[in-house]
Design a protein around this motif. Structure first.
Motif, short mmCIF file in Angstrom:
data_model
loop_
_atom_site.label_atom_id
_atom_site.label_comp_id
_atom_site.label_asym_id
_atom_site.label_seq_id
_atom_site.Cartn_x
_atom_site.Cartn_y
_atom_site.Cartn_z
N LEU A 1 6.88 17.72 0.73
CA LEU A 1 5.72 17.35 1.53
C LEU A 1 6.07 17.19 3.14
O LEU A 1 5.05 17.07 3.69
CB LEU A 1 5.30 15.56 1.06
CG LEU A 1 4.81 15.32 -0.17
CD1 LEU A 1 4.86 13.91 -0.12
CD2 LEU A 1 3.77 16.25 -0.57
N GLN B 1 5.87 5.16 2.60
CA GLN B 1 6.22 5.75 1.08
C GLN B 1 5.70 4.52 -0.04
O GLN B 1 6.51 3.82 -0.38
CB GLN B 1 7.56 5.93 0.70
CG GLN B 1 7.99 6.87 -0.59
CD GLN B 1 9.19 6.94 -0.55
OE1 GLN B 1 10.18 6.42 -0.18
NE2 GLN B 1 9.59 7.98 -1.77
N GLU C 1 4.56 5.03 -3.07
CA GLU C 1 5.02 5.45 -4.27
C GLU C 1 5.96 6.50 -4.05
O GLU C 1 6.24 6.94 -3.08
CB GLU C 1 3.85 6.11 -5.12
CG GLU C 1 2.53 5.10 -5.42
CD GLU C 1 2.74 3.91 -6.06
OE1 GLU C 1 3.63 3.90 -7.12
OE2 GLU C 1 2.03 2.88 -5.91
N ASP D 1 6.26 9.49 -5.13
CA ASP D 1 5.58 10.77 -4.64
C ASP D 1 4.65 10.91 -3.73
O ASP D 1 3.91 11.82 -3.52
CB ASP D 1 5.09 11.37 -6.09
CG ASP D 1 4.03 10.55 -6.55
OD1 ASP D 1 3.78 9.50 -5.97
OD2 ASP D 1 3.48 11.26 -7.35
N THR D 2 4.35 9.75 -2.70
CA THR D 2 3.46 9.71 -1.98
C THR D 2 3.90 9.08 -0.57
O THR D 2 4.81 8.39 -0.65
CB THR D 2 2.57 8.68 -2.52
OG1 THR D 2 2.06 8.91 -3.71
CG2 THR D 2 1.14 8.36 -1.66
N ARG E 1 2.21 8.22 3.35
CA ARG E 1 1.15 8.05 4.31
C ARG E 1 1.43 8.02 5.57
O ARG E 1 2.52 7.71 5.87
CB ARG E 1 0.27 6.70 3.83
CG ARG E 1 -0.35 6.52 2.48
CD ARG E 1 -1.35 5.42 2.50
NE ARG E 1 -1.85 5.26 1.31
CZ ARG E 1 -1.49 4.39 0.30
NH1 ARG E 1 -0.64 3.53 0.58
NH2 ARG E 1 -2.37 4.31 -0.83
N SER F 1 -4.58 14.48 0.29
CA SER F 1 -5.41 13.87 -0.96
C SER F 1 -6.40 12.79 -0.55
O SER F 1 -7.46 12.78 -1.26
CB SER F 1 -4.19 13.37 -1.99
OG SER F 1 -3.56 12.34 -1.37
N GLU G 1 -3.13 10.76 3.30
CA GLU G 1 -1.96 10.56 2.41
C GLU G 1 -1.87 11.76 1.79
O GLU G 1 -2.72 12.58 1.52
CB GLU G 1 -2.69 9.62 1.15
CG GLU G 1 -1.79 9.41 0.13
CD GLU G 1 -2.32 8.37 -0.86
OE1 GLU G 1 -2.34 7.32 -0.57
OE2 GLU G 1 -2.91 8.70 -2.00
N ARG H 1 0.46 13.65 -1.55
CA ARG H 1 1.11 13.38 -2.85
C ARG H 1 1.96 14.59 -3.26
O ARG H 1 1.68 15.65 -2.95
CB ARG H 1 0.16 13.01 -4.06
CG ARG H 1 -0.52 11.81 -3.82
CD ARG H 1 -1.32 11.42 -5.04
NE ARG H 1 -1.84 10.08 -4.77
CZ ARG H 1 -1.57 9.03 -4.78
NH1 ARG H 1 -0.37 8.79 -5.60
NH2 ARG H 1 -2.29 7.96 -4.81
#
Length: 152
Positions: free
Chosen positions: A50, A88, A90, A92-93, A95, A129, A146, A148
């Motif tokens: 990312l 973070q 999650e 896999d995420t 912000r 996203s 955000e 992902r």
């Protein structure tokens, strides 16, 4: 760092999340520093996939803050400040948040073919996203986005 739940997207205030925050001056060199901090933080969180998109989003949001959120009479000693926050929520995420004290509205422009500026929020919209602008109590605003990871 403490964030009020009213300034967070729904559901985020329910659990603690890994967070990096940095206060930056509203000067052009802060954009570079914010990009480096973003890449380093995402590497620490094993979200390297990312990093390119997050770095570009941070660059666009920080550039907007530097250009449009400076106080009416900035000085060399006090050019104004903004806050970069990475979270973070999650595995896999990530912000990205950029908060400034300006109450000036954020406007998504539609630049012409020859325009050199005005594409920042279109870039954020394309890469993120989700994203939004949140007014802050007492003035100012936060623009968040955000990202992902694509998954296995």
């Amino acid at each position: 760092m403490i964030l009020l739940s009213s300034s967070l997207p729904p559901g985020l205030a329910k659990h603690a999340v890994p967070t990096y925050t940095q206060t930056l001056s509203l000067v052009a060199s802060s954009v570079t520093l914010a990009r480096m901090s973003t890449r380093t933080t995402l590497a620490c969180w094993s979200l390297d996939e990312l990093a390119d998109d997050a770095e570009l989003i941070v660059s666009e949001l920080m550039t907007n803050a530097v250009r449009h959120a400076r106080p009416p009479a900035p000085s060399e000693d006090e050019p104004g400040r903004c806050r970069l926050t990475l979270q973070q929520p999650e595995p896999d995420t990530v912000r990205v948040w950029v908060t400034d004290a300006s109450s000036r509205r954020v406007v998504r422009r539609t630049p012409g073919d020859g325009d050199e500026t005005g594409r920042g929020l279109a870039v954020v919209d394309h890469l993120a996203s989700a994203w939004d602008i949140l007014p802050m109590r007492g003035g100012g605003k936060t623009v968040w986005a955000e990202l992902r990871a694509s998954g296995p």
